[in-house]
Design an enzyme around this catalytic site. Structure first.
Site, PDB file in Angstrom:
ATOM      1  N   GLU A 121      -2.919  -4.836  -2.901  1.00  0.00           N
ATOM      2  CA  GLU A 121      -3.386  -5.823  -3.877  1.00  0.00           C
ATOM      3  C   GLU A 121      -3.468  -5.217  -5.271  1.00  0.00           C
ATOM      4  OE1 GLU A 121      -4.652  -4.930  -0.993  1.00  0.00           O
ATOM      5  OE2 GLU A 121      -5.879  -6.496  -0.062  1.00  0.00           O
ATOM      6  N   ASN A 173       0.852  -1.205   0.000  1.00  0.00           N
ATOM      7  CA  ASN A 173       0.000   0.000   0.000  1.00  0.00           C
ATOM      8  C   ASN A 173       0.878   1.241   0.000  1.00  0.00           C
ATOM      9  OD1 ASN A 173       0.661  -0.704   2.717  1.00  0.00           O
ATOM     10  ND2 ASN A 173      -1.026   0.520   3.508  1.00  0.00           N
ATOM     11  N   ILE A 174       0.464   2.211  -0.792  1.00  0.00           N
ATOM     12  CA  ILE A 174       1.213   3.466  -0.918  1.00  0.00           C
ATOM     13  C   ILE A 174       0.228   4.603  -0.661  1.00  0.00           C
ATOM     14  CG2 ILE A 174       2.630   4.907  -2.434  1.00  0.00           C
ATOM     15  CD1 ILE A 174       3.199   2.290  -4.060  1.00  0.00           C
ATOM     16  N   GLU A 175       0.399   5.251   0.490  1.00  0.00           N
ATOM     17  CA  GLU A 175      -0.543   6.308   0.878  1.00  0.00           C
ATOM     18  C   GLU A 175      -0.099   7.659   0.327  1.00  0.00           C
ATOM     19  OE1 GLU A 175      -1.089   5.888   5.143  1.00  0.00           O
ATOM     20  OE2 GLU A 175      -2.272   4.068   4.823  1.00  0.00           O
ATOM     21  N   CYS A 230      -4.062   0.459  -2.589  1.00  0.00           N
ATOM     22  CA  CYS A 230      -3.912  -0.741  -1.763  1.00  0.00           C
ATOM     23  C   CYS A 230      -2.809  -1.638  -2.329  1.00  0.00           C
ATOM     24  CB  CYS A 230      -5.203  -1.543  -1.740  1.00  0.00           C
ATOM     25  SG  CYS A 230      -6.596  -0.755  -0.937  1.00  0.00           S
ATOM     26  N   CYS A 253     -10.046  -5.243   0.297  1.00  0.00           N
ATOM     27  CA  CYS A 253     -11.212  -4.351   0.254  1.00  0.00           C
ATOM     28  C   CYS A 253     -12.056  -4.667  -0.989  1.00  0.00           C
ATOM     29  CB  CYS A 253     -10.767  -2.890   0.250  1.00  0.00           C
ATOM     30  SG  CYS A 253     -10.156  -2.299  -1.337  1.00  0.00           S
ATOM     31  N   CYS A 312     -10.473  -3.874  -4.421  1.00  0.00           N
ATOM     32  CA  CYS A 312      -9.419  -4.820  -4.817  1.00  0.00           C
ATOM     33  C   CYS A 312     -10.021  -6.153  -5.253  1.00  0.00           C
ATOM     34  CB  CYS A 312      -8.426  -5.024  -3.672  1.00  0.00           C
ATOM     35  SG  CYS A 312      -7.365  -3.581  -3.419  1.00  0.00           S
TER      36      CYS A 312
HETATM   37  N1  THU Z   1      -5.283  -1.320   2.409  1.00  0.00           N
HETATM   38  C1  THU Z   1      -4.718  -2.207   1.552  1.00  0.00           C
HETATM   39  O1  THU Z   1      -3.544  -2.067   1.179  1.00  0.00           O
HETATM   40  N2  THU Z   1      -5.469  -3.246   1.116  1.00  0.00           N
HETATM   41  C2  THU Z   1      -6.781  -3.461   1.441  1.00  0.00           C
HETATM   42  O2  THU Z   1      -7.405  -4.333   0.891  1.00  0.00           O
HETATM   43  C3  THU Z   1      -7.390  -2.640   2.495  1.00  0.00           C
HETATM   44  C4  THU Z   1      -6.657  -1.417   2.883  1.00  0.00           C
HETATM   45  C5  THU Z   1      -4.484  -0.178   2.867  1.00  0.00           C
HETATM   46  C6  THU Z   1      -4.951   1.149   2.343  1.00  0.00           C
HETATM   47  C7  THU Z   1      -4.429   2.090   3.396  1.00  0.00           C
HETATM   48  O3  THU Z   1      -3.104   2.465   3.077  1.00  0.00           O
HETATM   49  C8  THU Z   1      -4.401   1.272   4.674  1.00  0.00           C
HETATM   50  O4  THU Z   1      -4.533  -0.078   4.273  1.00  0.00           O
HETATM   51  C9  THU Z   1      -5.500   1.619   5.652  1.00  0.00           C
HETATM   52  O5  THU Z   1      -6.735   1.610   5.042  1.00  0.00           O
END
Ligand code: THU
Length: 139
Positions: free
Chosen positions: A55, A42-44, A53, A93, A96
């Site tokens: 995935e 995940n890259i915010e 996300c 999620c 994804c």
């Molecule tokens: N996140 C994922 O990488 N995959 C998911 O299926 C659910 C959420 C990440 C997004 C965000 O950076 C962090 O988790 C919190 O929501």
């Protein structure tokens, strides 16, 4: 399919997660039907909605490298102080799940959610995304 190897790859991918806002780090390892594996994290973003996300990161890396057929994905996620053993399973999620649906057979594609290399659960995409909408509906 070597599940432990795929989870190990997801744990490695998680190390590159960039999640300074949620402090929730996710790693994913996507197995293609030709045996290759793509990693994602995940890259915010400071503009939160621009976050991706783990995935979808893995899927987009694979597709942009010419792969379109996938067999399985392993996912590990947990707060940043959790290293090799997570307190919970990290389920993908909805968005994804839908992206995975685009490139896989829902009754065959495996989703492995892991707390550690030895503690994991395995589902088909169909179990996590029943009665799904896919490419065949619009072709
Ligand atoms: N996140 C994922 O990488 N995959 C998911 O299926 C659910 C959420 C990440 C997004 C965000 O950076 C962090 O988790 C919190 O929501």
């Amino acid at each position: 399919m070597d599940i432990k190897k795929l989870i190990t790859a997801a744990l490695l991918a998680r190390k590159n997660s960039y999640a300074p806002y949620s402090r929730y780090n996710v790693g994913a390892a996507l197995l293609c039907d030709d045996g290759t594996t793509f990693l994602g994290a995940n890259i915010e973003n400071a503009s939160y909605g621009a976050t991706i996300c783990a995935e979808r990161c893995a899927v987009f890396k694979a597709v942009s490298d010419g792969k379109q057929s996938f067999l399985a994905i392993a996912i590990v996620g947990g707060k940043s102080d959790e290293l090799d053993v997570m307190s919970d399973y990290a389920y993908p999620c909805g968005m994804c799940r839908q992206v995975l649906r685009e490139f896989s057979d829902p009754s065959e594609f495996k989703i492995i959610v892991a707390r550690s290399i030895t503690d994991y659960k395995e589902y088909t995409l169909e179990e996590l995304l029943p009665e799904s909408f896919g490419p065949d509906h619009v072709k």
